[in-house]
Enzyme design. Structure first.
Site, PDB file in Angstrom:
ATOM      1  N   ARG A  94      56.068  33.407  18.180  1.00 28.74           N
ATOM      2  CA  ARG A  94      57.463  33.099  17.825  1.00 28.74           C
ATOM      3  C   ARG A  94      57.990  31.882  18.596  1.00 28.74           C
ATOM      4  O   ARG A  94      58.931  31.216  18.161  1.00 28.74           O
ATOM      5  CB  ARG A  94      58.344  34.321  18.069  1.00 28.74           C
ATOM      6  CG  ARG A  94      59.663  34.231  17.317  1.00 28.74           C
ATOM      7  CD  ARG A  94      60.640  35.383  17.572  1.00 28.74           C
ATOM      8  NE  ARG A  94      60.038  36.631  17.878  1.00 28.74           N
ATOM      9  CZ  ARG A  94      60.245  37.291  19.043  1.00 28.74           C
ATOM     10  NH1 ARG A  94      61.008  36.779  19.983  1.00 28.74           N
ATOM     11  NH2 ARG A  94      59.673  38.459  19.249  1.00 28.74           N
ATOM     12  N   ASP A 126      75.379  17.201  10.060  1.00 27.72           N
ATOM     13  CA  ASP A 126      74.334  17.403   9.058  1.00 27.72           C
ATOM     14  C   ASP A 126      73.825  16.013   8.695  1.00 27.72           C
ATOM     15  O   ASP A 126      74.496  15.250   7.992  1.00 27.72           O
ATOM     16  CB  ASP A 126      74.905  18.138   7.828  1.00 27.72           C
ATOM     17  CG  ASP A 126      73.824  18.454   6.799  1.00 27.72           C
ATOM     18  OD1 ASP A 126      72.852  17.683   6.699  1.00 27.72           O
ATOM     19  OD2 ASP A 126      73.984  19.457   6.072  1.00 27.72           O
TER      20      ASP A 126
HETATM   21  C1  LIG Z   1      69.804  20.838   0.844  1.00 32.54           C
HETATM   22  C2  LIG Z   1      70.779  20.632   1.923  1.00 32.54           C
HETATM   23  C3  LIG Z   1      70.930  21.585   2.930  1.00 32.54           C
HETATM   24  C4  LIG Z   1      70.216  22.912   2.911  1.00 32.54           C
HETATM   25  O1  LIG Z   1      68.843  22.816   3.046  1.00 32.54           O
HETATM   26  P1  LIG Z   1      67.878  23.988   2.524  1.00 32.54           P
HETATM   27  O2  LIG Z   1      66.585  23.651   3.169  1.00 32.54           O
HETATM   28  O3  LIG Z   1      67.880  23.886   1.030  1.00 32.54           O
HETATM   29  O4  LIG Z   1      68.453  25.283   3.001  1.00 32.54           O
HETATM   30  C5  LIG Z   1      71.825  21.304   3.940  1.00 32.54           C
HETATM   31  N1  LIG Z   1      72.530  20.174   3.968  1.00 32.54           N
HETATM   32  C6  LIG Z   1      72.422  19.235   3.015  1.00 32.54           C
HETATM   33  C7  LIG Z   1      73.232  17.995   3.107  1.00 32.54           C
HETATM   34  C8  LIG Z   1      71.545  19.439   1.961  1.00 32.54           C
HETATM   35  O5  LIG Z   1      71.467  18.527   0.991  1.00 32.54           O
END
Ligand SMILES: *Cc1c(COP(=O)(O)O)cnc(C)c1O
Length: 401
Positions: free
Chosen positions: A57, A182
């Site tokens: 893990r 993000d």
């Molecule tokens: C797709 C996406 C996510 C989520 O990612 P997953 O791997 O599909 O859970 C988060 N933030 C943005 C900007 C995305 O485009």
């Protein structure tokens, strides 16, 4: 002489400790790690959070190589791995909040990020305030004594507003608020989060890092200050990924820079063609002036990629459906960042549930494109044929009006 940043996409994470002398690290599968002596086991226990084989893990050499590569390309002190981008976002937030805290969330966040705040955070007694992505200095007025996290996503999902990250980070840090970004669009290539005051940079590695639409994977790279708590809290929540997936994430990094440059070149060509189309109201591509926050893209980013949106003049859904249904090279599908082109439509009313304070109130339908690595002449021909189907229905409607 300092190395070009391009070189690090080839060298990152390729320490002999992980690769064992071959080019790519072997996929090392493990739950149990075995020790021959009490002393060896003790050493592993002491160093378990520091890239030492201890228990599956905590990761194996394949994971350590990928984690090293992510910190080398994004900056920061360490990288936590998650089974998808959504897990990276929710676990990064969960690692730092408690009941009574407050989150400032950008209104243009990825939809599940919003849903997480509105359900799980709410249930835990953590309050969320959505802010306009272009708020800039105005963020000061929204900060409360209990604000713990300022969450950014730049450019924003679907509507592509580029944020003034350094200004927002600076204001947040005056109050010791954690800045999370993000950074999926920046992809670890086009935007250096730690140079602009970000504390934790999150990516859906599912997108460009993996780059081939075949793996779910999330990453969160943290600064020196926030890496130990992020690592330990995520570990307690059981966050780990398969070594095969870590391997594919690492392999994706090798071609990330070249892929992105081609995606960017292709997308700009298609975006400029769209600007010349009479059906199009405006194009939201960060590299074009018609995109909100374009000046921050020019100032802070070193390049683009394949993802952008444009807004049609009309919201006649029958015409949009005719456009979408007959496409040859653009498929409809969630996600993006693979080698292939994708298309999705958002009618104006869809923003009523996707936005709290920054509803763009478009009159026409928004189309989001991911421009893949196909020849742009083929993609433009495909869109041109789509507009012909679209226009036939618009004309038909006007004739019967
Ligand atoms: C797709 C996406 C996510 C989520 O990612 P997953 O791997 O599909 O859970 C988060 N933030 C943005 C900007 C995305 O485009």
């Amino acid at each position: 002489m300092s190395e070009s940043p391009k070189t690090k996409f080839v060298t990152a994470g390729r320490d002999k400790k992980w690769t064992n002398g071959v080019v790519n690290p072997p996929v090392q599968r493990a739950s149990t790690i075995v020790f021959d002596t009490v002393a060896e086991k003790q050493q592993a226990t002491i160093n378990r959070a520091n890239k030492t084989l201890f228990y599956g893990r905590r990761g194996t050499n394949t994971h350590f190589a990928f984690q090293d590569a992510m910190t080398e390309i994004e900056g920061g002190a360490g990288c936590a791995l998650y089974p998808c981008g959504t897990a990276a976002i929710s676990n990064a937030i969960l690692s730092f909040v408690e009941t009574g805290d407050h989150i400032l969330m950008v209104d243009t966040c990825y939809e599940p990020t919003r849903d997480f705040c509105d359900t799980i955070m709410k249930k835990m007694g953590v309050e969320t305030t959505y802010y306009n992505p272009t708020i800039g200095d105005g963020i000061r007025e929204l900060i409360k004594p209990n604000t713990k996290i300022l969450f950014l996503e730049s450019p924003g999902s679907i509507t592509m507003e580029v944020q003034d990250v350094p200004t927002l980070s600076k204001i947040a840090h005056e109050q010791d608020i954690i800045v999370m970004l993000d950074n999926t669009w920046g992809a670890g290539v086009n935007f250096s989060p730690f140079d602009f005051g970000v504390d934790i940079s999150i990516q859906a590695a599912t997108k460009y890092i993996v780059g081939h639409s075949d793996v779910m994977l999330g990453t969160a790279v943290a600064s020196e200050k926030y890496w130990p708590p992020l690592r330990e809290q995520s570990y307690l929540m059981g966050q780990c990924v398969s070594p095969d997936d870590a391997y594919l994430g690492l392999r994706g990094i090798r071609t990330l820079d070249v892929r992105l440059r081609q995606h960017a070149e292709n997308s700009l060509k298609v975006a400029k063609w769209l600007q010349s189309r009479p059906e199009v109201d405006h194009v939201r591509h960060p590299a074009l002036e018609t995109c909100p926050g374009h000046e921050f893209f020019e100032r802070d980013f070193t390049g683009g990629n394949g993802l952008f949106s444009f807004v049609l003049k009309s919201s006649y859904s029958k015409a949009t459906t005719a456009l979408l249904d007959g496409m040859k090279h653009f498929s409809m599908g969630y996600s993006w960042g693979g080698f292939e082109s994708l298309i999705l439509a958002n009618e104006p009313k869809s923003f009523n549930s996707l936005r709290t304070v920054a509803n763009p109130n478009f009159e026409g339908t928004l189309i989001r494109l991911h421009i893949g690595l196909e020849d742009t002449d083929d993609l433009i021909a495909d869109l041109e044929a789509g507009f012909a189907r679209y226009n036939a229905l618009i004309l038909e409607k006007e004739a019967t009006a």
